[in-house]
Scaffold this active site. Structure first.
Site, PDB file in Angstrom:
ATOM      1  CE  LYS A   1     -48.966  34.886  14.208  1.00  0.00           C
ATOM      2  NZ  LYS A   1     -48.022  34.214  15.079  1.00  0.00           N
TER       3      LYS A   1
ATOM      4  CE1 TYR B   1     -52.166  30.673  17.755  1.00  0.00           C
ATOM      5  CE2 TYR B   1     -53.288  32.524  18.742  1.00  0.00           C
ATOM      6  CZ  TYR B   1     -52.210  31.665  18.696  1.00  0.00           C
ATOM      7  OH  TYR B   1     -51.194  31.816  19.588  1.00  0.00           O
TER       8      TYR B   1
ATOM      9  NE  ARG C   1     -53.283  53.763  30.076  1.00  0.00           N
ATOM     10  CZ  ARG C   1     -54.075  54.721  30.569  1.00  0.00           C
ATOM     11  NH1 ARG C   1     -55.187  55.073  29.938  1.00  0.00           N
ATOM     12  NH2 ARG C   1     -53.755  55.338  31.700  1.00  0.00           N
TER      13      ARG C   1
ATOM     14  CG  ASP D   1     -57.811  36.508  12.745  1.00  0.00           C
ATOM     15  OD1 ASP D   1     -56.988  36.920  11.902  1.00  0.00           O
ATOM     16  OD2 ASP D   1     -57.466  36.068  13.858  1.00  0.00           O
TER      17      ASP D   1
END
Ligand SMILES: Cc1ncc(COP(=O)(O)O)c(C=O)c1O
Length: 378
Positions: free
Chosen positions: A196, A98, A46, A171
């Site tokens: 994407k 978005y 992690r 972004d």
């Protein structure tokens, strides 16, 4: 190395013990300590994992940042970035962004005591005025916007953010570092849905952050480890593999998008077309200053919802689905899909109508794509 060379060799030269050219996948959850107080550099996956670390270093180098961090999804990356802020802080955010980012801010951002003001970040005067509101500590910009493809001037926004000493996040999902490097234009953090274009094959969900300076990188690494929404080693490897062809894919995405935009621009059934690659588009000149290309996303309006429904039902080469940035061309109805969680008044204000269709232009033969649209519109 230049960007294209870095991409072609993503993940290579990272395993001197074997000389592996493709980065190995390290699934180990934990790592054996050589002795008390000693570490190989990896303790628990992690916190850090060898495959993920190579991906994180690669995206940091591609973006010109000091540290990259990989998350389980784009929204997990946005969520981690929002954790840089404290209760009482307010953020100025691109208004037609978005829908999932909007939903995250409005639900969990607000419940953590943050406040959000939405503004057209392509309008510098509007941003400047909104920054005078009390308590603004961050500017979060999506560029180009999803789904209206509006283009914000990254450098001009950076100077506004710098004057007010606020954090500036961009972004960059639609362009990726292959086409645009927002940190060079003054951003503090870049945000990606790597699902994407970076992933590019509709076969993985991932998110990335890149911090410009090491202190910010350290804070984000603390958040990544403490909140735990990390990207797994297999997906990290798959993303490294995908990066190797990013520049080539984006070239073809854009060639196809240009061909489709030229076809749609002259079509009598199209009332509004949003593609910043067209010289007539309001964002064309600004994007030309800050990017190496215009990308493969476009949106347009038709006469009515019935025409939209006809398009969705009739396409044969495009697929009706809710994502973008991969080899297959997709058609999306933002109002009822990606942006369904925006209140109707917000949708209306930003121009997200029931007549708007979004295309993610893929890598097929452009004649097939144009033929598909031509047949459907006729
Ligand atoms: C611009 C943008 N940012 C963030 C996200 C969220 O990414 P993910 O779906 O990987 O969580 C998306 C998803 O469509 C997006 O389009």
């Amino acid at each position: 190395m230049k960007t294209d060379s870095m991409l072609a060799q993503a993940g290579s030269r990272q395993d001197p013990r074997t000389g592996a050219i493709a980065m190995p996948i390290h699934p180990s959850a934990a790592f054996q300590h050589p002795a008390l107080g000693q570490s190989t550099g990896f303790d628990y996956s992690r916190t850090s994992n060898p495959t993920r670390l190579v991906l994180e270093r690669t995206i940091a180098a591609l973006d010109g940042g000091s540290r990259g961090l990989a998350f389980a999804s784009g929204l997990a990356a946005v969520d981690a970035a929002l954790r840089l802020f404290s209760p009482g802080d307010a953020l100025l955010i691109t208004e037609d962004l978005y829908g999932g980012t909007f939903r995250l801010c409005e639900n969990f951002g607000r419940s953590r005591g943050l406040d959000f003001h939405y503004v057209d970040t392509a309008d510098l005067k509007a941003v400047s005025a909104a920054l005078d509101r009390p308590g603004i500590k961050g500017l979060f910009v999506e560029m180009p916007t999803n789904p209206l493809l509006k283009v914000a001037d990254l450098a001009a926004l950076a100077s506004l953010a710098r004057k007010r000493r606020i954090l500036y996040l961009v972004d960059n999902t639609f362009l990726t570092p292959a086409l645009c490097r927002p940190l060079e234009f003054g951003a503090d953090v870049t945000v990606y849905s790597a699902t994407k274009y970076l992933g590019g094959h509709n076969d993985l969900i991932a998110g990335l952050l890149v911090a410009k300076n090491p202190e910010l990188g350290e804070r984000l690494a603390f958040i990544q480890n403490a909140a735990g929404a990390i990207l797994g080693p297999f997906e990290s490897w798959l993303l490294l593999r995908s990066l190797k062809t990013l520049h080539l894919r984006l070239k073809r995405h854009e060639e196809n998008a240009r061909a489709i935009a030229a076809f749609l621009a002259g079509h009598p059934k199209i009332s509004r077309l949003h593609y910043p690659g067209l010289p007539s588009d309001p964002g064309h000149a600004t994007l030309g200053k800050q990017a190496r290309g215009y990308g493969g996303m476009l949106s347009f309006e038709v006469a009515s919802r019935a025409v939209v429904e006809h398009i969705l039902a009739s396409v044969r080469v495009f697929l009706f689905a809710e994502s973008l940035g991969a080899t297959e061309s997709l058609v999306t109805f933002p109002l009822v899909q990606t942006h369904a969680d925006m209140p109707a008044d917000v949708q209306q204000r930003i121009g997200l109508t029931e007549r708007l269709v979004r295309l993610s232009v893929g890598l097929e033969d452009p004649e097939d794509l144009i033929g598909d649209l031509a047949g459907v519109l006729d």
